[in-house]
Design an enzyme around this catalytic site. Structure first.
Site, PDB file in Angstrom:
ATOM      1  N   ASP A  60      -7.811  13.380  -5.043  1.00 54.55           N
ATOM      2  CA  ASP A  60      -6.698  13.983  -4.299  1.00 54.55           C
ATOM      3  C   ASP A  60      -6.069  15.142  -5.060  1.00 54.55           C
ATOM      4  O   ASP A  60      -6.377  15.368  -6.235  1.00 54.55           O
ATOM      5  CB  ASP A  60      -5.641  12.909  -3.971  1.00 54.55           C
ATOM      6  CG  ASP A  60      -5.322  12.005  -5.152  1.00 54.55           C
ATOM      7  OD1 ASP A  60      -5.659  12.376  -6.287  1.00 54.55           O
ATOM      8  OD2 ASP A  60      -4.735  10.931  -4.936  1.00 54.55           O
TER       9      ASP A  60
ATOM     10  N   ASN B 279       2.863   0.770  -4.263  1.00 54.83           N
ATOM     11  CA  ASN B 279       2.890   0.331  -2.865  1.00 54.83           C
ATOM     12  C   ASN B 279       1.474   0.045  -2.332  1.00 54.83           C
ATOM     13  O   ASN B 279       1.284  -0.109  -1.139  1.00 54.83           O
ATOM     14  CB  ASN B 279       3.584   1.384  -1.993  1.00 54.83           C
ATOM     15  CG  ASN B 279       2.870   2.732  -2.022  1.00 54.83           C
ATOM     16  OD1 ASN B 279       1.779   2.848  -2.582  1.00 54.83           O
ATOM     17  ND2 ASN B 279       3.469   3.741  -1.413  1.00 54.83           N
TER      18      ASN B 279
ATOM     19  N   HIS C 209      -1.120   2.127  -2.549  1.00 53.32           N
ATOM     20  CA  HIS C 209      -1.930   3.283  -2.116  1.00 53.32           C
ATOM     21  C   HIS C 209      -3.139   3.479  -3.028  1.00 53.32           C
ATOM     22  O   HIS C 209      -3.105   3.131  -4.201  1.00 53.32           O
ATOM     23  CB  HIS C 209      -1.093   4.565  -1.966  1.00 53.32           C
ATOM     24  CG  HIS C 209      -0.628   5.199  -3.230  1.00 53.32           C
ATOM     25  ND1 HIS C 209       0.592   5.831  -3.347  1.00 53.32           N
ATOM     26  CD2 HIS C 209      -1.207   5.326  -4.450  1.00 53.32           C
ATOM     27  CE1 HIS C 209       0.726   6.320  -4.563  1.00 53.32           C
ATOM     28  NE2 HIS C 209      -0.348   6.013  -5.249  1.00 53.32           N
TER      29      HIS C 209
ATOM     30  N   GLU D 179      -1.476   6.353   1.889  1.00 53.77           N
ATOM     31  CA  GLU D 179      -0.217   5.623   1.784  1.00 53.77           C
ATOM     32  C   GLU D 179      -0.146   4.524   2.846  1.00 53.77           C
ATOM     33  O   GLU D 179      -0.792   4.628   3.897  1.00 53.77           O
ATOM     34  CB  GLU D 179       0.943   6.600   2.030  1.00 53.77           C
ATOM     35  CG  GLU D 179       1.066   7.702   0.982  1.00 53.77           C
ATOM     36  CD  GLU D 179       1.831   7.256  -0.261  1.00 53.77           C
ATOM     37  OE1 GLU D 179       1.748   6.067  -0.628  1.00 53.77           O
ATOM     38  OE2 GLU D 179       2.506   8.096  -0.858  1.00 53.77           O
TER      39      GLU D 179
HETATM   40  C1  F6R Z   1      -4.160   9.759  -8.225  1.00 55.74           C
HETATM   41  C2  F6R Z   1      -4.324   8.627  -7.332  1.00 55.74           C
HETATM   42  C3  F6R Z   1      -3.207   7.645  -7.156  1.00 55.74           C
HETATM   43  C4  F6R Z   1      -2.905   6.884  -8.455  1.00 55.74           C
HETATM   44  C5  F6R Z   1      -1.758   5.906  -8.252  1.00 55.74           C
HETATM   45  C6  F6R Z   1      -1.405   5.183  -9.531  1.00 55.74           C
HETATM   46  O1  F6R Z   1      -5.315  10.565  -8.211  1.00 55.74           O
HETATM   47  O2  F6R Z   1      -5.330   8.498  -6.747  1.00 55.74           O
HETATM   48  O3  F6R Z   1      -3.573   6.743  -6.158  1.00 55.74           O
HETATM   49  O4  F6R Z   1      -4.053   6.206  -8.875  1.00 55.74           O
HETATM   50  O5  F6R Z   1      -0.633   6.587  -7.797  1.00 55.74           O
HETATM   51  O6  F6R Z   1      -0.860   6.102 -10.432  1.00 55.74           O
HETATM   52  P1  F6R Z   1      -0.482   5.697 -11.927  1.00 55.74           P
HETATM   53  O7  F6R Z   1      -1.775   5.451 -12.631  1.00 55.74           O
HETATM   54  O8  F6R Z   1       0.231   6.912 -12.480  1.00 55.74           O
HETATM   55  O9  F6R Z   1       0.366   4.495 -11.848  1.00 55.74           O
END
Ligand code: F6R
Length: 240
Positions: free
Chosen positions: A67, A137, A139, A144
């Site tokens: 992403d 959450n 995702h 989301e």
């Molecule tokens: C980022 C992504 C997000 C993260 C998620 C967890 O490329 O795909 O889904 O993996 O937000 O983020 P952290 O590791 O910062 O807790």
């Protein structure tokens, strides 16, 4: 789903790096799907160490990031383009011009950019190993929680909880982009193998739902329960 229980973040990062390295060893021209965020940082550091010791080479490896914020320029330090180069790509022998793929956060025509990206993944032969983090959450990528999830790469609005969680990387919460481009649930599920990394108390609720075996669009990670080769690499705190 296989579960690898680790003591802490360091162990999660070691196990994940070993799995990625093993993938590169068995298929030097493999296609990797990669995440950003805090969780994979140490995995990337471990992979750089393995590269420096001559244990692995990324010369033929192709990568697709999950992403990117939208809109954001590539030289913005908060862009995932910047993050990936600054954290990983600048320190390994990957062909940055040809083999690194990251959604363009500056694309004029986002629909076209998403279509192009989906096609590029297919042309590369699909993703051999997708590495995922998990949002508080639930995702995955920027898919989301919602009543409906998108299958393919698309533009999406970030939820307030993700904006808040990600504001730690920005000077001001107002600076967090409100939208992102992300691969979709089907893009992720088409990967041959998936590993998902979870560390820390903040992830415990999302992980519990993932492991319940129930599938809900309100926790997109639960969609992984329909895939037959998923490994959750999780530490004690995230399992509570
Ligand atoms: C980022 C992504 C997000 C993260 C998620 C967890 O490329 O795909 O889904 O993996 O937000 O983020 P952290 O590791 O910062 O807790």
């Amino acid at each position: 789903m296989r579960i690898i229980k680790c003591k802490d973040y360091n162990e999660v990062s070691e196990v994940a790096a070993k799995i990625v390295a093993a993938q590169i060893t068995v298929k030097p021209n493999c296609v990797l799907g990669l995440p950003t965020g805090s969780t994979p940082v140490k995995m990337y550091k471990n992979l750089i160490k393995m590269y420096n010791r001559g244990e692995i080479s990324f010369k033929e490896v192709i990568t697709f990031n999950l992403d990117e914020y939208y809109p954001i320029s590539r030289d913005n330090e908060q862009s995932y383009f910047y993050f990936m180069h600054d954290t990983f790509f600048n320190y390994i022998d990957i062909n940055r011009e040809k083999n690194v793929n990251i959604l363009n956060g500056e694309a004029d025509n986002v629909q076209e950019e998403c279509r192009r990206y989906e096609e590029a993944i297919s042309k590369a032969g699909g993703i051999d190993l997708q590495v995922l983090g998990i949002g508080q959450n639930g995702h995955i990528g920027f898919n989301e929680p919602a009543d409906y999830l998108e299958s393919n790469t698309h533009v999406t609005a970030l939820t307030q909880s993700t904006i808040k969680a990600n504001s730690r990387f920005f000077n001001d919460i107002e600076d967090v982009p409100k939208q992102a481009l992300t691969t979709g649930i089907w893009t992720i599920l088409k990967s041959k193998k998936i590993i998902i990394l979870a560390s820390g108390k903040a992830k415990a609720k999302a992980v519990k739902e993932l492991l319940s075996g129930k599938i809900t669009t309100q926790n997109p990670s639960t969609m992984l329960n329909v895939h037959n080769d998923v490994t959750l690499i999780v530490d004690e705190e995230a399992l509570e």
